[in-house]
Design an enzyme around this catalytic site. Structure first.
Site, PDB file in Angstrom:
ATOM      1  CE  LYS A  35      -4.453   0.963   2.432  1.00 54.38           C
ATOM      2  NZ  LYS A  35      -4.991   0.686   3.719  1.00 54.38           N
ATOM      3  CG  PHE A 152     -17.928  14.163  12.692  1.00 52.93           C
ATOM      4  CD1 PHE A 152     -18.984  13.179  13.395  1.00 52.93           C
ATOM      5  CD2 PHE A 152     -17.248  15.009  13.449  1.00 52.93           C
ATOM      6  CE1 PHE A 152     -19.044  13.409  14.870  1.00 52.93           C
ATOM      7  CE2 PHE A 152     -17.244  14.956  14.973  1.00 52.93           C
ATOM      8  CZ  PHE A 152     -18.110  14.182  15.470  1.00 52.93           C
ATOM      9  CE  LYS A 207     -17.682   8.105  14.127  1.00 53.69           C
ATOM     10  NZ  LYS A 207     -17.171   8.547  12.555  1.00 53.69           N
ATOM     11  CG  LEU A 253     -35.625  13.415   7.126  1.00 55.69           C
ATOM     12  CD1 LEU A 253     -36.608  14.565   7.398  1.00 55.69           C
ATOM     13  CD2 LEU A 253     -36.133  12.129   7.974  1.00 55.69           C
ATOM     14  N   GLY A 256     -34.661   4.995   1.611  1.00 56.36           N
ATOM     15  CA  GLY A 256     -33.852   4.041   0.566  1.00 56.36           C
ATOM     16  C   GLY A 256     -33.688   2.618   1.099  1.00 56.36           C
ATOM     17  CB  CYS A 263     -19.761   4.364   9.737  1.00 62.76           C
ATOM     18  SG  CYS A 263     -18.061   4.384   8.870  1.00 62.76           S
ATOM     19  CE  LYS A 324     -21.262   7.175   1.085  1.00 58.08           C
ATOM     20  NZ  LYS A 324     -21.425   8.576   1.864  1.00 58.08           N
TER      21      LYS A 324
HETATM   22  C1  UGA Z   1     -21.235   7.945   7.937  1.00 58.59           C
HETATM   23  C2  UGA Z   1     -21.469   9.295   8.820  1.00 58.59           C
HETATM   24  O1  UGA Z   1     -22.149  10.019   7.597  1.00 58.59           O
HETATM   25  C3  UGA Z   1     -20.200  10.161   8.739  1.00 58.59           C
HETATM   26  O2  UGA Z   1     -20.443  11.241   9.363  1.00 58.59           O
HETATM   27  C4  UGA Z   1     -19.244   9.246   9.613  1.00 58.59           C
HETATM   28  O3  UGA Z   1     -17.978  10.013   9.817  1.00 58.59           O
HETATM   29  C5  UGA Z   1     -18.919   8.063   8.814  1.00 58.59           C
HETATM   30  O4  UGA Z   1     -20.255   7.481   8.777  1.00 58.59           O
HETATM   31  C6  UGA Z   1     -17.953   7.318   9.816  1.00 58.59           C
HETATM   32  O5  UGA Z   1     -18.450   6.915  10.814  1.00 58.59           O
HETATM   33  O6  UGA Z   1     -16.777   7.013   9.253  1.00 58.59           O
HETATM   34  P1  UGA Z   1     -20.753   7.117   5.802  1.00 58.59           P
HETATM   35  O7  UGA Z   1     -20.979   5.642   6.086  1.00 58.59           O
HETATM   36  O8  UGA Z   1     -19.743   7.287   4.499  1.00 58.59           O
HETATM   37  O9  UGA Z   1     -20.660   8.204   6.718  1.00 58.59           O
HETATM   38  O10 UGA Z   1     -21.952   6.982   4.543  1.00 58.59           O
HETATM   39  P2  UGA Z   1     -23.308   8.131   4.971  1.00 58.59           P
HETATM   40  O11 UGA Z   1     -23.440   8.977   3.706  1.00 58.59           O
HETATM   41  O12 UGA Z   1     -23.556   8.588   6.266  1.00 58.59           O
HETATM   42  O13 UGA Z   1     -24.426   6.849   4.292  1.00 58.59           O
HETATM   43  C7  UGA Z   1     -24.674   5.707   5.043  1.00 58.59           C
HETATM   44  C8  UGA Z   1     -26.034   5.047   4.769  1.00 58.59           C
HETATM   45  O14 UGA Z   1     -27.189   5.625   4.967  1.00 58.59           O
HETATM   46  C9  UGA Z   1     -25.806   4.479   3.439  1.00 58.59           C
HETATM   47  O15 UGA Z   1     -26.248   3.310   2.988  1.00 58.59           O
HETATM   48  C10 UGA Z   1     -26.714   5.620   2.618  1.00 58.59           C
HETATM   49  O16 UGA Z   1     -27.447   4.893   1.448  1.00 58.59           O
HETATM   50  C11 UGA Z   1     -27.697   5.772   3.699  1.00 58.59           C
HETATM   51  N1  UGA Z   1     -28.667   6.909   3.695  1.00 58.59           N
HETATM   52  C12 UGA Z   1     -28.203   8.258   3.885  1.00 58.59           C
HETATM   53  C13 UGA Z   1     -29.920   6.972   3.288  1.00 58.59           C
HETATM   54  O17 UGA Z   1     -30.444   6.005   2.844  1.00 58.59           O
HETATM   55  N2  UGA Z   1     -30.876   7.994   3.404  1.00 58.59           N
HETATM   56  C14 UGA Z   1     -30.157   9.320   3.467  1.00 58.59           C
HETATM   57  O18 UGA Z   1     -30.873  10.263   3.577  1.00 58.59           O
HETATM   58  C15 UGA Z   1     -28.941   9.241   3.838  1.00 58.59           C
END
Ligand code: UGA
Length: 432
Positions: A35, A152, A207, A253, A256, A263, A324
């Site tokens: 890596k 975050f 967190k 909100l 999906g 996470c 996602k």
């Molecule tokens: C998430 C948090 O949003 C970050 O703030 C955090 O730092 C990160 O975890 C972590 O702990 O490292 P991430 O896992 O990259 O980030 O993705 P998100 O964008 O939060 O989405 C998580 C899941 O929720 C996905 O499956 C997404 O499709 C779903 N989601 C999100 C929905 O179904 N609806 C929404 O409105 C938003």
């Protein structure tokens, strides 16, 4: 400032590169030689928009270095970020902290002057206390301080999230560390980011509580979308109507498939487990986990209904298979449970993902990869929009799909049901 990021996974690499871009000298350390060699050659291990350019820029101007030598890198640095993985333990809901504690033992060997040791990895409440205990067995307390500084960052948006965070949380009661870290984050604070200093335990909990709350918000809207499907109401109207209330807020909100990624599933389980250990009951989060675990079965049932329970030999195309959009990450993607069930029922699956073919499906008979959207959907009986990449948002379906009776199941609700109806497309979507 001189920083060392231990672990060049998602968190360590993105944060390290962004800190170097703010003018700091950063060494990113990993024990994976391959890596590190690749990173030195500009080969990036993860898909993240904008990351490659930033790495090349800061590597060239010598502010960003890559190394496998943890001892030397720690010795040369003043602030050490622990960014290794904290996956779920096998056969348990607890976070596995083996990598964190291994790194702590190594760091301890290299402390000869004051170092700030920061957990950026998501670690359960009281982990900072344990780390301090381990180090203080060998090193006088005046030579180090253990701080919690949770991240975050969202995959796919990580660089933006780093540069424009809503808040920076620093968990420490050590005044010297707090002052140094406020300086480190000064370029972000001056653009309006809120900086909060809490106890270390509070920062660790902030967190988990944040991720668990976001998972709860998504699960809440997902369950409401099930109701909307039964009463002919559009879930988007509900999200907009609720989200405009500032106490609720419109983000996270969107209904999906089951939430996934590295996470939310892991952190919701870990916070419940911690709480159980302290004999406190997080019943809301427990039911969120249960509801999300059940979501893929509900969506599969909807797929069977759309296909009138005739799944055998049906050609089903998935647009997007990652958890996602804007990421190549397959961890806890709902496709990993839905596709095998559809295969068992005799479906023939093909998929297209903007980040390419996935190893997870390579050994499955009856799963094939299409190199573009057009070849993916042209012979489909059912098209499932699983992630909301921009690439999927303006497809001319009637022109592209040869099969006249094709159907669409939009799991992200990116098309307008009204416009689909006008084009006489058999269109089904989550929450309507
Ligand atoms: C998430 C948090 O949003 C970050 O703030 C955090 O730092 C990160 O975890 C972590 O702990 O490292 P991430 O896992 O990259 O980030 O993705 P998100 O964008 O939060 O989405 C998580 C899941 O929720 C996905 O499956 C997404 O499709 C779903 N989601 C999100 C929905 O179904 N609806 C929404 O409105 C938003």
């Amino acid at each position: 400032m001189k920083l060392c990021m231990i672990g060049t996974g998602y968190v360590g690499l993105v944060s390290g590169v962004c800190f170097s871009d703010l003018g700091n000298d950063v060494i990113c350390v990993d024990k994976d030689l391959n890596k590190i060699d690749n990173l030195k050659k500009g080969i990036i291990p993860i898909y993240e928009p904008g990351l490659e350019e930033l790495i090349l820029k800061n590597f060239k101007n010598n502010r960003l270095k890559f190394s496998t030598d943890l001892k030397e890198s720690v010795s040369k640095s003043d602030i050490i970020f622990i960014c290794v993985g904290t996956p779920t333990k096998k056969n348990s809901s607890d976070a596995d902290l083996t990598q964190v504690y291994n790194v702590v033992k190594e760091i301890t060997k290299s402390i000869s002057k004051f170092k700030i040791i920061i957990t950026k990895s998501t670690v359960p409440i009281t982990t900072g206390d344990q780390i301090e205990k381990i180090i203080s067995k060998k090193i006088p307390k005046k030579l180090f301080s253990v701080v919690s500084n949770p991240e975050f960052l969202r995959e796919g948006e990580a660089i933006r999230d780093f540069n424009y965070p809503d808040r920076v949380v620093i968990g420490t009661d050590n005044k010297r560390s707090n002052k140094t870290l406020k300086n480190l984050y000064a370029p972000l604070i001056s653009k309006g980011t809120k900086y909060i200093n809490t106890s270390r335990r509070a920062a660790e909990l902030i967190k988990y509580a944040s991720n668990a709350f976001l998972a709860t918000k998504i699960t809440f809207i997902n369950e409401l979308s099930n109701l909307c499907e039964k009463i002919d109401v559009n879930i988007e109207d509900i999200s907009i109507g609720m989200g405009l209330d500032k106490r609720i807020g419109s983000r996270f909100l969107r209904a999906g498939p089951a939430y996934g990624g590295s996470c939310f599933p892991k952190d919701t389980k870990a916070i419940v487990s911690t709480s159980d250990r302290f004999k406190s009951n997080l019943s809301v989060i427990k039911s969120v986990i249960k509801s999300n675990d059940n979501r893929s079965s509900l969506l599969l049932k909807r797929i069977f209904d759309i296909l009138n329970n005739k799944v055998k030999n049906k050609k089903i195309c998935f647009l997007g298979v990652t958890f996602k959009a804007n990421t190549d990450d397959m961890r806890d993607s709902s496709c990993l449970s839905m596709i095998p069930t559809l295969l068992k029922k005799g479906a023939k699956i093909n998929y297209f993902d903007p980040t390419g073919e996935k190893n997870e499906f390579k050994n499955f008979k009856n799963v094939s990869y299409s190199n573009d959207i057009k070849s993916g959907i042209s012979n489909s009986d059912l098209i499932i929009i699983h992630t909301e990449w921009n690439d999927f948002k303006s497809i001319n379906f009637n022109k592209t799909v040869k099969n006249k009776n094709y159907k669409i199941f939009d799991m992200r609700k990116i098309y307008s049901p009204k416009k689909m109806k006008e084009q006489k497309i058999k269109y089904f979507a989550i929450g309507s």
